[in-house]
Motif scaffolding. Structure first.
Motif, short mmCIF file in Angstrom:
data_model
loop_
_atom_site.label_atom_id
_atom_site.label_comp_id
_atom_site.label_asym_id
_atom_site.label_seq_id
_atom_site.Cartn_x
_atom_site.Cartn_y
_atom_site.Cartn_z
N VAL A 15 0.83 -1.21 0.00
CA VAL A 15 0.00 0.00 0.00
C VAL A 15 0.87 1.26 0.00
N SER A 16 2.14 1.11 -0.28
CA SER A 16 3.03 2.26 -0.42
C SER A 16 4.01 1.97 -1.56
N SER A 17 4.73 2.99 -1.99
CA SER A 17 5.64 2.84 -3.12
C SER A 17 7.01 2.35 -2.67
N LEU A 18 7.78 1.86 -3.65
CA LEU A 18 9.13 1.37 -3.38
C LEU A 18 10.08 2.52 -3.08
N LYS A 19 10.89 2.35 -2.06
CA LYS A 19 11.99 3.28 -1.82
C LYS A 19 13.25 2.73 -2.47
N TYR A 20 13.61 1.49 -2.12
CA TYR A 20 14.75 0.82 -2.74
C TYR A 20 14.31 -0.55 -3.23
N ALA A 21 14.53 -0.85 -4.49
CA ALA A 21 14.15 -2.14 -5.06
C ALA A 21 15.21 -3.19 -4.74
N SER A 22 14.78 -4.43 -4.62
CA SER A 22 15.71 -5.53 -4.38
C SER A 22 16.74 -5.61 -5.49
N GLU A 23 17.97 -5.92 -5.10
CA GLU A 23 19.05 -6.09 -6.08
C GLU A 23 19.45 -7.56 -6.20
N ALA A 24 18.58 -8.45 -5.71
CA ALA A 24 18.79 -9.90 -5.84
C ALA A 24 17.77 -10.42 -6.85
N HIS A 25 18.18 -10.52 -8.09
CA HIS A 25 17.26 -10.92 -9.16
C HIS A 25 18.07 -11.36 -10.38
N LEU A 26 17.37 -11.77 -11.43
CA LEU A 26 18.03 -12.10 -12.68
C LEU A 26 18.55 -10.82 -13.33
N ALA A 27 19.27 -10.95 -14.44
CA ALA A 27 19.91 -9.80 -15.06
C ALA A 27 18.90 -8.86 -15.72
#
Length: 341
Positions: free
Chosen positions: A61-73
């Motif tokens: 119910v709120s926006s992203l401040k910092y997105a996860s950096e653990a993901h595919l390329a």
């Protein structure tokens, strides 16, 4: 035993999970934090790799401040700004344009003081914007929102946490509604029913459009033939989290010009991205592999005097995944020439 040897002054991380084709892949992340002062310098305190999405408030119910950096390329570099609009010389103003430009990406958001819809003789009209010194550049203040109507939730799929979305509200329900602070100068709101693209510089949540449209189809066929791997129609653009206007055409290299206007109390910011030559060496069953590190994210946070650059390398391992012995990260050269103005 797998070891990570990081000889750079930056933060690093690694993870092993299937890629889009379901093949075990080693992902290596390197994150550099620079301090913005009279020039750029390697920050004494390096920010860690973000392992999970961090929100401004309650997740969902709120926006992203910092997105996860653990993901595919990611298939291209994201440019993201975290901060606030700042009135020059801290003198209250009613509106201002904030601009972010990196390489060939340039985006301007017009920031207004608080406004609402009020009743008039011939319909609804906007109140004059309230003067401000600072306004947070978050999607809660951009066009969007949710309207519960007759047991059905109507919402703006591009930004359900925003404001200004009227849905099926009647005139009396719209009176007193907040009008977005953040707008696209080329598509300004003129009446309550307008639905412009949400304006902002921050990360887009994975459940919002346009990211959601890239996630693929999770139907019965996927359940039978592909699960738990990603569907065949999954698009890697899903991992680009920046506003669509700030997703680069490819990967930045470093050395590109950066300009940020009206997002810092210290005045305009003009510099060049540091040029870093970083190398990843992976030892697999006695064989040395050197997967390239691509610059995936440029994060600018003027209020914290910080600029972050994040690179990622991907090495497809397959059945050799458990045979990876060591990962070493090397900084071959670093050129920090930018000067803040």
């Amino acid at each position: 035993m797998l070891q990570l040897k990081n000889t750079t002054p930056f933060q690093a991380g690694m993870a092993l999970f299937p890629n889009e084709q379901g093949i075990d892949t080693l992902y290596i992340t390197l994150k550099a934090t620079f301090e913005i002062g009279k020039g750029l310098a390697v920050a004494a305190e390096q920010r860690p790799v973000v392992l999970a999405d961090e929100y401004w408030g309650e997740p969902g119910v709120s926006s992203l401040k910092y997105a996860s950096e653990a993901h595919l390329a990611k298939p291209a570099t994201d440019v993201i700004l975290v901060g606030e609009a700042c009135a020059p010389d801290q003198r209250p103003i009613s509106q201002i344009d904030v601009t972010v430009a990196v390489a060939d990406r340039r985006k301007t958001v017009r920031v207004f003081g608080d406004r609402i819809w009020e009743g008039g003789l011939v319909g609804l009209r906007m109140t004059s914007p309230t003067p401000f010194e600072r306004v947070p550049l978050i999607y809660e203040r951009a066009f969007g929102g949710v309207h519960q109507a007759e047991g059905v939730a109507l919402f703006e799929a591009r930004n359900p946490v925003g404001c200004g979305f009227v849905g099926k509200k009647r005139k009396k329900e719209i009176e007193g509604m907040k009008i977005p602070n953040l707008e696209d100068p080329a598509d300004l709101i003129g009446k309550p029913g307008d639905q412009p693209p949400p304006a902002g510089f921050g990360s887009i949540s994975p459940a919002w459009e346009p990211r959601k449209s890239f996630v693929g189809t999770y139907d019965e066929a996927w359940q039978k033939k592909r699960a738990p791997f990603l569907p065949n129609d999954f698009n890697p653009r899903f991992f680009n989290m920046a506003h669509p206007d700030l997703v680069c055409k490819g990967y930045l290299k470093g050395g590109e010009p950066v300009e940020v206007v009206n997002a810092s109390p210290n005045g305009p910011l003009r510099l060049k991205l540091p040029t870093c030559w970083v190398e990843a060496s992976v030892q697999v069953m006695g064989k040395l592999e050197k997967p390239p590190l691509y610059l995936e994210t440029v994060l600018i946070e003027p209020s914290a005097s910080a600029l972050c650059m994040t690179w990622r390398a991907a090495l497809v391992c397959g059945k050799k995944a458990m045979k990876v012995e060591q990962v070493e990260l090397l900084l071959q050269s670093l050129d920090v020439k930018g000067k803040a103005a």
